[in-house]
Design an enzyme around this catalytic site. Structure first.
Site, PDB file in Angstrom:
ATOM      1  N   HIS A 102     -26.420  14.744  -7.011  1.00 25.70           N
ATOM      2  CA  HIS A 102     -25.343  14.729  -6.030  1.00 25.70           C
ATOM      3  C   HIS A 102     -24.275  13.709  -6.390  1.00 25.70           C
ATOM      4  O   HIS A 102     -23.277  13.585  -5.682  1.00 25.70           O
ATOM      5  CB  HIS A 102     -25.890  14.433  -4.634  1.00 25.70           C
ATOM      6  CG  HIS A 102     -26.502  15.632  -3.974  1.00 25.70           C
ATOM      7  ND1 HIS A 102     -27.641  15.554  -3.208  1.00 25.70           N
ATOM      8  CD2 HIS A 102     -26.146  16.937  -3.982  1.00 25.70           C
ATOM      9  CE1 HIS A 102     -27.950  16.759  -2.756  1.00 25.70           C
ATOM     10  NE2 HIS A 102     -27.062  17.621  -3.219  1.00 25.70           N
ATOM     11  N   THR A 103     -24.495  13.003  -7.481  1.00 24.69           N
ATOM     12  CA  THR A 103     -23.442  12.116  -7.981  1.00 24.69           C
ATOM     13  C   THR A 103     -22.215  12.933  -8.360  1.00 24.69           C
ATOM     14  O   THR A 103     -21.105  12.413  -8.413  1.00 24.69           O
ATOM     15  CB  THR A 103     -23.946  11.294  -9.183  1.00 24.69           C
ATOM     16  OG1 THR A 103     -23.040  10.224  -9.433  1.00 24.69           O
ATOM     17  CG2 THR A 103     -24.074  12.136 -10.443  1.00 24.69           C
ATOM     18  N   TRP A 158     -20.297  12.765  -2.372  1.00 26.57           N
ATOM     19  CA  TRP A 158     -21.264  11.679  -2.199  1.00 26.57           C
ATOM     20  C   TRP A 158     -20.780  10.401  -2.895  1.00 26.57           C
ATOM     21  O   TRP A 158     -21.175   9.315  -2.517  1.00 26.57           O
ATOM     22  CB  TRP A 158     -22.615  12.081  -2.779  1.00 26.57           C
ATOM     23  CG  TRP A 158     -23.401  13.044  -1.970  1.00 26.57           C
ATOM     24  CD1 TRP A 158     -24.422  12.752  -1.104  1.00 26.57           C
ATOM     25  CD2 TRP A 158     -23.272  14.476  -1.939  1.00 26.57           C
ATOM     26  NE1 TRP A 158     -24.930  13.908  -0.537  1.00 26.57           N
ATOM     27  CE2 TRP A 158     -24.244  14.976  -1.043  1.00 26.57           C
ATOM     28  CE3 TRP A 158     -22.421  15.379  -2.595  1.00 26.57           C
ATOM     29  CZ2 TRP A 158     -24.384  16.343  -0.777  1.00 26.57           C
ATOM     30  CZ3 TRP A 158     -22.567  16.744  -2.333  1.00 26.57           C
ATOM     31  CH2 TRP A 158     -23.531  17.211  -1.438  1.00 26.57           C
ATOM     32  N   THR A 159     -19.961  10.573  -3.918  1.00 28.53           N
ATOM     33  CA  THR A 159     -19.488   9.444  -4.721  1.00 28.53           C
ATOM     34  C   THR A 159     -17.978   9.518  -4.895  1.00 28.53           C
ATOM     35  O   THR A 159     -17.362  10.568  -4.691  1.00 28.53           O
ATOM     36  CB  THR A 159     -20.145   9.442  -6.111  1.00 28.53           C
ATOM     37  OG1 THR A 159     -19.757  10.635  -6.817  1.00 28.53           O
ATOM     38  CG2 THR A 159     -21.667   9.387  -5.999  1.00 28.53           C
ATOM     39  N   ASP A 178     -23.417   9.794 -13.276  1.00 25.87           N
ATOM     40  CA  ASP A 178     -24.036   8.485 -13.509  1.00 25.87           C
ATOM     41  C   ASP A 178     -24.917   8.173 -12.302  1.00 25.87           C
ATOM     42  O   ASP A 178     -25.185   9.045 -11.493  1.00 25.87           O
ATOM     43  CB  ASP A 178     -22.977   7.401 -13.756  1.00 25.87           C
ATOM     44  CG  ASP A 178     -21.975   7.280 -12.612  1.00 25.87           C
ATOM     45  OD1 ASP A 178     -22.302   7.707 -11.474  1.00 25.87           O
ATOM     46  OD2 ASP A 178     -20.869   6.766 -12.839  1.00 25.87           O
TER      47      ASP A 178
END
Length: 313
Positions: A207-208, A249-250, A257
């Protein structure tokens, strides 16, 4: 690419002429050539479209139906390419994935010796690598499901949030995944596939990259400052972030990463970033937490575990 599967594994023998019964070496060479060609075409497509996340999702949702207790093909589910058929492509968890199948169709037509099942999985591995992630130790030679009758039943894939009943999952699929907790639900989904806690946490780390869309999962916002197209989110620093919209999510949601693992436990993380119940449980459940903290502290450790887990899935 790994070398083609040894002919003895296919139950055939080579004669004195070097021709395998029912298969010439030129056929093997042609299939290998087409695999190489398909990979090159996928790299070009994904680089141009920033389709990394949806390609990973397509491959996972095709393979994530697998039930290790069922020993017959294709009833066991898994990476069979069955997701391209109705009704599976229209299962609730697969909303939007018809777009990914359509994107890959020209490559399939150009390289017909590559099965849909292989093409979907290759697309996911290429997507991870192009986003700066680890090289996935993939093998190819998957056989395609023949038609709609080979589709897996709905209900085998994981939920991120509880449903109206207050429970995660349901009693559908090949085995019930219903549970009152996110951790219990995730274990029922992934243990059914023969995967363990470390693999659950590592795979969650993908989910990065990617975003959640309201019109697909019902989760996230219409758009955030990280998904409005104004920021460079690719690992290679190139401009462009794909179609605007959704919640990530990021911050750099096209860079693979361990930032997912640094963001989820951070109380000071931007509230515009997603933190779903299935994410939070990785740092709350005593079985998941050691792996989540390990991946938070070491990108290398995350990459090592992730590559193995992705290949197994």
């Amino acid at each position: 690419f790994t070398r083609p599967m040894a002919v003895k594994r296919a139950g055939v023998r080579a004669g004195r002429s070097g021709v395998v019964r029912g298969m010439t070496m030129t056929t093997v060479e042609e299939k290998t050539k087409q695999l190489v060609g398909a990979k090159a075409a996928l790299k070009e497509l994904i680089d141009q479209t920033n389709a990394n996340p949806i390609m990973v999702r397509l491959a996972w949702h095709d393979s994530g139906t697998y039930d290790d207790s069922i020993k017959t093909f294709p009833k066991a589910g898994g990476a069979t390419g069955s997701i391209r058929f109705d009704p599976e492509i229209h299962h609730g968890a697969n909303a939007g994935l018809t777009n990914a199948v359509k994107m890959l169709e020209p490559i399939k037509q150009q390289f017909p010796a590559v099965s849909y099942a292989d093409l979907f999985q290759m697309a996911s591995a290429v997507s991870i690598e192009l986003a700066g992630g680890p090289k996935i130790p993939m093998r190819y030679g998957r056989v395609d499901a023949a038609g709609p009758r080979d589709c897996s039943p709905e209900g085998n894939l994981p939920d991120a949030e509880a449903g109206p009943s207050g429970k995660f999952g349901g009693k559908g699929g090949t085995a019930s995944t219903e549970d009152s907790t996110a951790a219990g639900h995730l274990r029922k989904v992934f243990y059914r596939m023969g995967l363990g806690d470390e693999e659950i946490v590592a795979l969650s780390g993908a989910h990065t990259i990617g975003r959640a869309y309201k019109d697909r999962s019902g989760l996230g916002k219409e758009v955030t400052k990280y998904t409005d197209g104004s920021k460079i989110v690719r690992a290679d620093g190139k401009a462009g972030s794909g179609k605007a919209g959704g919640s990530s999510w990021t911050e750099k949601w096209l860079t693979f990463d361990n930032s997912y693992f640094t963001t989820i436990p951070d109380p000071n993380a931007d509230p515009e970033l997603l933190k779903l119940t299935s994410d939070r449980t990785l740092f709350e459940d005593p079985g998941f937490k050691p792996f989540a903290e390990k991946f938070r502290d070491s990108n290398e450790a995350f990459f090592q575990s992730y590559a193995k887990a992705h290949a197994r899935l």
